[in-house]
Design an enzyme around this catalytic site. Structure first.
Site, mmCIF file in Angstrom:
data_model
loop_
_atom_site.group_PDB
_atom_site.id
_atom_site.type_symbol
_atom_site.label_atom_id
_atom_site.label_comp_id
_atom_site.label_asym_id
_atom_site.label_seq_id
_atom_site.Cartn_x
_atom_site.Cartn_y
_atom_site.Cartn_z
ATOM 1 N N HIS A 15 8.703 39.573 -47.282
ATOM 2 C CA HIS A 15 7.039 39.416 -46.726
ATOM 3 C C HIS A 15 7.606 38.104 -46.387
ATOM 4 C CE1 HIS A 15 2.776 37.730 -48.018
ATOM 5 N NE2 HIS A 15 2.919 38.338 -46.642
ATOM 6 N N CYS A 51 1.687 34.289 -51.713
ATOM 7 C CA CYS A 51 3.052 35.446 -52.397
ATOM 8 C C CYS A 51 4.253 34.620 -51.004
ATOM 9 C CB CYS A 51 3.118 36.733 -51.902
ATOM 10 S SG CYS A 51 1.985 37.698 -52.531
HETATM 11 CA CA LIG Z 1 2.030 37.204 -55.197
#
Ligand SMILES: [Ca+2]
Length: 446
Positions: A132, A75
């Site tokens: 993130h 990610c």
């Molecule tokens: Ca991901």
């Protein structure tokens, strides 16, 4: 008066008009990114089991990318590349910024994001969903060019209680924790619709990083499974994960439909580029469409992901491209579409895909790179060289490092049969070494 003199007199007015027009019709951008959605997880990429009519409609109204790749196979790296337009390692985000161990790291404010550039050029900018790229307020998207942020900063939250997997509350408005009731997917869509309606009179850039179909596997009617202060309940309670996975993708697809309908309602469709893509390949719960490998690996299944782009009247409908493209390419694509000249200090690794999208030109052949943990891959034309991550036990034993394997993706997209071609292998190894060296001085934050 001769005609040249007329021309000389008219020219300044002409230029003035062109500039006025250019500022009046600067396109809007909507970047919708799924989380862990595999190459075979949606209808227009061949999934027979998960209906995704709205994403499929975007593809049929625009262009489908069959050779699109996430910059990372997990990610955070892909997200860093997407927002900076550069290989993520240059920003020090070579790996995942995790909730448990990396609360003091993230995307430095000094990095230039597409939101910084668009915002400086009069665009309204927002991100709703998954960031993130750092937990601490200093890494917050509201300090990285986005006018507005609602969402979470970790890798995943309970879709209902918005608790991350380390047990922390994780739903933010700007850099403050502000809880909000609702299913994550619905909240992302709802804020996206509101933002479009509030900014319909001015150019805007809306980034919607969805949570689906990342775990925890919770459909829109499921209860909360995580409570504050208690790490755990990682994947959720559903025994029928395949059904939950489908429900999650279907709900995200409905959200895509709502965004597209909102653009149409306000006559913004022909002036808005909508991109839908994924941030890395699926894990074993999803489908990578027969490609080898999964999320977290440098095989195609880890990074070749679905992508479509729609911009009615500019991107020809019903088209498909096999030009290799990457997450880091959307930043320069938006810059070119908005006719923005970047300051010389901003050097991007990505290239503008606008000539591909409009079918008016080509992207120069280039060499592409992936690094995931200790695994690396390099791609040039149909050739791909893969050096798998060594088994953890062999960390300190060079003799046990996996040998590079060369594949020709035109003949062998499944990366099943290595090709013996020492010259090509050596060339790609040199390119890979140079690329690794180019960011070797940057401390990787995870
Ligand atoms: Ca991901």
């Amino acid at each position: 008066m001769n005609r040249f003199l007329w021309l000389a007199l008219l020219l300044p007015f002409g230029i003035g008009l062109v500039n006025a027009d250019a500022s009046a019709d600067r396109p809007n951008f909507v970047i919708i990114m799924a989380d862990d959605l595999g190459y075979g997880d949606i209808g227009c990429f061949g999934n027979p089991r998960i209906p995704t009519p709205h994403i499929d409609a975007l593809a049929s109204q625009g262009m489908k990318f069959t050779d699109y790749h996430s910059n990372g196979a997990v990610c955070s790296p892909t997200r860093a590349a997407l927002v900076t337009g550069r290989y993520q390692q240059r920003a020090g985000i070579g790996g995942v910024v995790t909730a448990a161990k990396h609360r003091d790291t993230g995307l430095a404010i000094a990095e230039t994001t597409f939101a910084d550039v668009l915002s400086d050029n009069g665009y309204a900018t927002a991100i709703f969903g998954k960031w993130h790229l750092g937990y601490a307020p200093e890494f917050n998207p509201s300090r990285n060019g986005f006018d507005e942020f609602r969402g979470y900063v970790s890798g995943n939250v309970d879709f209902v209680s918005h608790i991350d997997q380390a047990g922390y509350e994780d739903w933010w408005h700007q850099d403050q924790l502000v809880p909000e009731a609702g299913y994550t997917t619905h909240l992302i869509t709802r804020h996206g619709v509101r933002f479009i309606e509030q900014n319909k009179q001015r150019p805007f850039c809306l980034y919607l990083p969805h949570e689906a179909p990342h775990y925890p596997y919770q459909g829109p009617h499921d209860p909360a499974i995580r409570v504050p202060g208690k790490p755990g309940a990682i994947q959720g309670d559903r025994k029928d994960i395949a059904n939950a996975y489908r429900e999650m993708v279907v709900e995200m697809d409905k959200g895509v439909g709502e965004i597209v309908a909102t653009l149409a309602k306000h006559n913004l469709s022909s002036n808005t580029m909508v991109v839908f893509c994924s941030d890395n390949g699926a894990n074993a719960r999803g489908s990578n469409g027969g490609l080898r490998g999964f999320k977290g690996q440098v095989w195609e299944g880890g990074h070749r992901v679905p992508a479509v782009a729609s911009w009615p009247g500019t991107i020809p409908a019903g088209t498909s491209t096999a030009v290799p493209a990457m997450s880091m390419d959307w930043f320069p694509t938006m810059v070119e579409a908005a006719k923005i000249v970047l300051p010389p200090s901003v050097e991007l690794d990505g290239v503008s895909l606008l000539p591909v999208l409009t079918q008016t030109g080509a992207v120069a052949d280039r060499t592409l790179f992936w690094q995931v943990g200790r695994g690396t891959a390099v791609r040039r034309g149909d050739w791909k060289l893969v050096i798998e991550a060594p088994p953890s036990k062999s960390k300190r034993n060079p003799a046990r490092q996996p040998a590079p394997k060369l594949y020709n993706l035109r003949d062998d997209l499944q990366e099943e049969t290595p090709v013996q071609d020492p010259a090509v292998t050596a060339e790609l190894q040199v390119a890979l070494e140079e690329w690794l060296e180019s960011w070797s001085q940057v401390p990787q934050r995870s």
